[in-house]
Structures are given as structure tokens and as C-alpha cells.
Design a protein around this motif. Structure first.
Motif, mmCIF file in Angstrom:
data_model
loop_
_atom_site.group_PDB
_atom_site.id
_atom_site.type_symbol
_atom_site.label_atom_id
_atom_site.label_comp_id
_atom_site.label_asym_id
_atom_site.label_seq_id
_atom_site.Cartn_x
_atom_site.Cartn_y
_atom_site.Cartn_z
ATOM 1 N N GLU A 180 -32.706 17.139 79.062
ATOM 2 C CA GLU A 180 -32.222 17.696 77.955
ATOM 3 C C GLU A 180 -31.536 18.990 78.319
ATOM 4 N N SER A 181 -30.541 19.221 77.425
ATOM 5 C CA SER A 181 -29.563 20.419 77.676
ATOM 6 C C SER A 181 -29.970 21.588 76.881
ATOM 7 N N LYS A 182 -29.467 22.699 77.072
ATOM 8 C CA LYS A 182 -29.682 23.923 76.483
ATOM 9 C C LYS A 182 -29.362 23.810 74.758
ATOM 10 N N LYS A 183 -28.132 23.070 74.796
ATOM 11 C CA LYS A 183 -27.765 22.816 73.435
ATOM 12 C C LYS A 183 -28.399 21.368 72.912
ATOM 13 N N PRO A 184 -28.885 21.597 71.503
ATOM 14 C CA PRO A 184 -29.750 20.295 71.329
ATOM 15 C C PRO A 184 -28.802 18.872 71.035
ATOM 16 N N GLU A 185 -27.661 18.928 71.019
ATOM 17 C CA GLU A 185 -26.667 18.166 70.603
ATOM 18 C C GLU A 185 -26.238 17.355 71.974
ATOM 19 N N PHE A 186 -26.714 17.744 73.211
ATOM 20 C CA PHE A 186 -26.204 17.157 74.219
ATOM 21 C C PHE A 186 -27.274 16.977 75.208
ATOM 22 N N GLY A 187 -27.109 16.099 76.127
ATOM 23 C CA GLY A 187 -28.211 15.915 77.151
ATOM 24 C C GLY A 187 -27.251 15.830 78.519
ATOM 25 N N MET A 234 -24.376 -3.589 88.761
ATOM 26 C CA MET A 234 -24.297 -3.266 87.445
ATOM 27 C C MET A 234 -23.392 -2.246 86.862
ATOM 28 N N HIS A 235 -22.472 -2.249 86.087
ATOM 29 C CA HIS A 235 -21.453 -1.359 85.658
ATOM 30 C C HIS A 235 -21.949 -0.586 84.684
ATOM 31 N N ILE A 236 -21.881 0.726 84.525
ATOM 32 C CA ILE A 236 -22.174 1.717 83.541
ATOM 33 C C ILE A 236 -21.185 1.503 82.263
ATOM 34 N N LYS A 237 -21.244 1.278 81.101
ATOM 35 C CA LYS A 237 -20.564 1.357 79.871
ATOM 36 C C LYS A 237 -20.839 2.300 78.966
ATOM 37 N N SER A 238 -21.898 3.331 79.162
ATOM 38 C CA SER A 238 -22.548 4.076 78.290
ATOM 39 C C SER A 238 -21.553 5.028 77.730
ATOM 40 N N GLN A 239 -21.844 5.516 76.699
ATOM 41 C CA GLN A 239 -21.013 6.654 75.930
ATOM 42 C C GLN A 239 -21.763 7.813 75.490
ATOM 43 N N TYR A 240 -23.178 7.631 75.170
ATOM 44 C CA TYR A 240 -23.935 8.629 74.751
ATOM 45 C C TYR A 240 -25.025 9.123 75.681
ATOM 46 N N PHE A 241 -25.772 10.133 75.473
ATOM 47 C CA PHE A 241 -26.630 10.348 76.461
ATOM 48 C C PHE A 241 -27.892 9.077 76.576
ATOM 49 N N GLU A 242 -28.293 8.722 75.297
ATOM 50 C CA GLU A 242 -29.340 7.764 75.336
ATOM 51 C C GLU A 242 -28.909 6.348 76.048
ATOM 52 N N ASP A 243 -27.457 6.199 76.121
ATOM 53 C CA ASP A 243 -27.235 4.747 76.706
ATOM 54 C C ASP A 243 -27.168 4.923 78.344
ATOM 55 N N HIS A 276 -22.894 14.652 90.487
ATOM 56 C CA HIS A 276 -21.783 15.114 89.601
ATOM 57 C C HIS A 276 -22.681 15.338 88.270
ATOM 58 N N ILE A 277 -22.522 16.384 87.485
ATOM 59 C CA ILE A 277 -23.289 16.837 86.271
ATOM 60 C C ILE A 277 -22.377 16.361 84.976
ATOM 61 N N LEU A 278 -22.895 15.662 83.955
ATOM 62 C CA LEU A 278 -22.232 15.472 82.770
ATOM 63 C C LEU A 278 -22.976 16.003 81.651
ATOM 64 N N LEU A 279 -22.475 16.516 80.884
ATOM 65 C CA LEU A 279 -22.792 16.890 79.554
ATOM 66 C C LEU A 279 -22.457 15.657 78.556
ATOM 67 N N ALA A 280 -23.434 14.815 78.021
ATOM 68 C CA ALA A 280 -23.179 13.672 77.125
ATOM 69 C C ALA A 280 -23.838 14.049 75.638
ATOM 70 N N ASN A 281 -22.878 13.736 74.595
ATOM 71 C CA ASN A 281 -23.403 13.895 73.389
ATOM 72 C C ASN A 281 -24.464 12.866 72.994
ATOM 73 N N LYS A 282 -25.401 13.435 72.249
ATOM 74 C CA LYS A 282 -26.601 12.632 71.620
ATOM 75 C C LYS A 282 -25.983 11.862 70.419
ATOM 76 N N LYS A 283 -26.538 10.556 70.348
ATOM 77 C CA LYS A 283 -26.523 9.930 68.867
ATOM 78 C C LYS A 283 -26.760 10.630 67.865
ATOM 79 N N ASP A 284 -28.128 11.144 67.816
ATOM 80 C CA ASP A 284 -28.741 11.613 66.842
ATOM 81 C C ASP A 284 -28.477 13.214 67.061
ATOM 82 N N LYS A 285 -27.499 13.626 66.654
ATOM 83 C CA LYS A 285 -27.150 15.298 66.648
ATOM 84 C C LYS A 285 -27.889 15.926 65.892
#
Length: 148
Positions: free
Chosen positions: A111-118, A1-10, A139-148
Motif C-alpha cells: 500500500e502507498s501513503k496515498k490511498p489512490e495508489f499502490g 509471461m509478459h506483464i500487461k498490467s495497468q492498475y495496481f491490482e493487475d 524499480h519502484i512504481l506507483l500505480a493507480n488503483k482501480k477503485d480510487k
């Protein structure tokens, strides 16, 4: 399965992607040594290496790491950025002529320390042509959340 996610929720735990193989060459050794200044005999002196346990030159660990990570960079995700790498381990040596491939698995979401990221952790495994594990890291990523 290939990941095509963009936001944290994906991102979904357990999703993974795999690369094709890439053969490590003597040119890779020479270029990496020149870039880093690491000309230790373990990497550059074939005759000296014949007297050592592995009997042949060993790829710089940082060479294996940088090539492997480069192999996984096939898509740009404007909604996430790299925060770095943890738990990097060189499990087995890589030699000239070895072909490596990489498997990246979503292993953790927090969850991230900044609520707009996961935070998304990708477990990276690098295998040689014998399917032996040669390198692992997270590998550690910070991803934007859809509902910022």
C-alpha cells in the motif's frame, strides 16, 4: 509471461518480462563519456587498461544501467509512474562487445501513503551473453488503483 498490467491490482507477484539482447559498443562508451564527463581511464584508455586486472576497458556502471533500463521501456502504462530505483549494484564488469539482456520480475506489492495508489517493486536483473549477472536493482512504481 509478459506483464500487461495497468492498475495496481493487475500486477501479480512473480510475473516477469525479458528483453532481447543488445551489444555494448565502443560508440556507447564514447557517447556516455561525453554526456557524463566521465573520461576515467577505466573506460577510455585501452592501453592503460591492459595493465589492470580486467585487461580491457570497463563500461561505466551508469552506461550499463541506462541502456538496460531503456531496453525494458517497451510499453507505456499511463496508470503508473516511476518513483525511482533502489539497491543498484554493479556485480560484474561489462566490456565492449558484451551483449546484455534484462529480466524484470514483480517482487513486491504494498500500500502507498496515498490511498489512490499502490507501490509495485520490480526486481531488475541484467545478464551478459554468458548468462552471468552483471547488474541488479529494484524499480519502484506507483500505480493507480482501480477503485480510487
Amino acid at each position: 509471461m509478459h506483464i500487461k498490467s495497468q492498475y495496481f491490482e493487475d500486477y501479480t507477484l512473480g510475473d516477469f518480462r525479458e528483453t532481447l539482447g543488445r551489444t555494448i559498443t565502443e560508440t556507447d562508451f564514447v557517447v556516455h563519456a561525453g554526456q557524463t564527463g566521465d573520461f576515467f581511464p577505466h573506460h577510455m584508455d585501452a592501453e592503460w587498461c591492459k595493465t589492470q586486472p580486467f585487461k580491457q576497458r570497463i563500461a561505466h556502471g551508469t552506461l550499463t544501467f541506462s541502456v538496460a533500463i531503456g531496453m525494458t521501456a517497451t510499453e507505456i502504462n499511463p496508470e503508473a509512474f516511476s518513483k525511482g530505483y533502489d539497491r543498484l549494484r554493479f556485480i560484474k564488469p561489462v566490456h565492449i562487445g558484451d551483449t546484455i539482456r534484462v529480466k524484470v520480475t514483480i517482487s513486491e506489492k504494498t500500500e502507498s501513503k496515498k490511498p489512490e495508489f499502490g507501490q509495485v517493486n520490480e526486481h531488475v536483473e541484467v545478464f551478459n551473453q554468458k548468462d552471468e549477472l552483471v547488474l541488479v536493482c529494484d524499480h519502484i512504481l506507483l500505480a493507480n488503483k482501480k477503485d480510487k
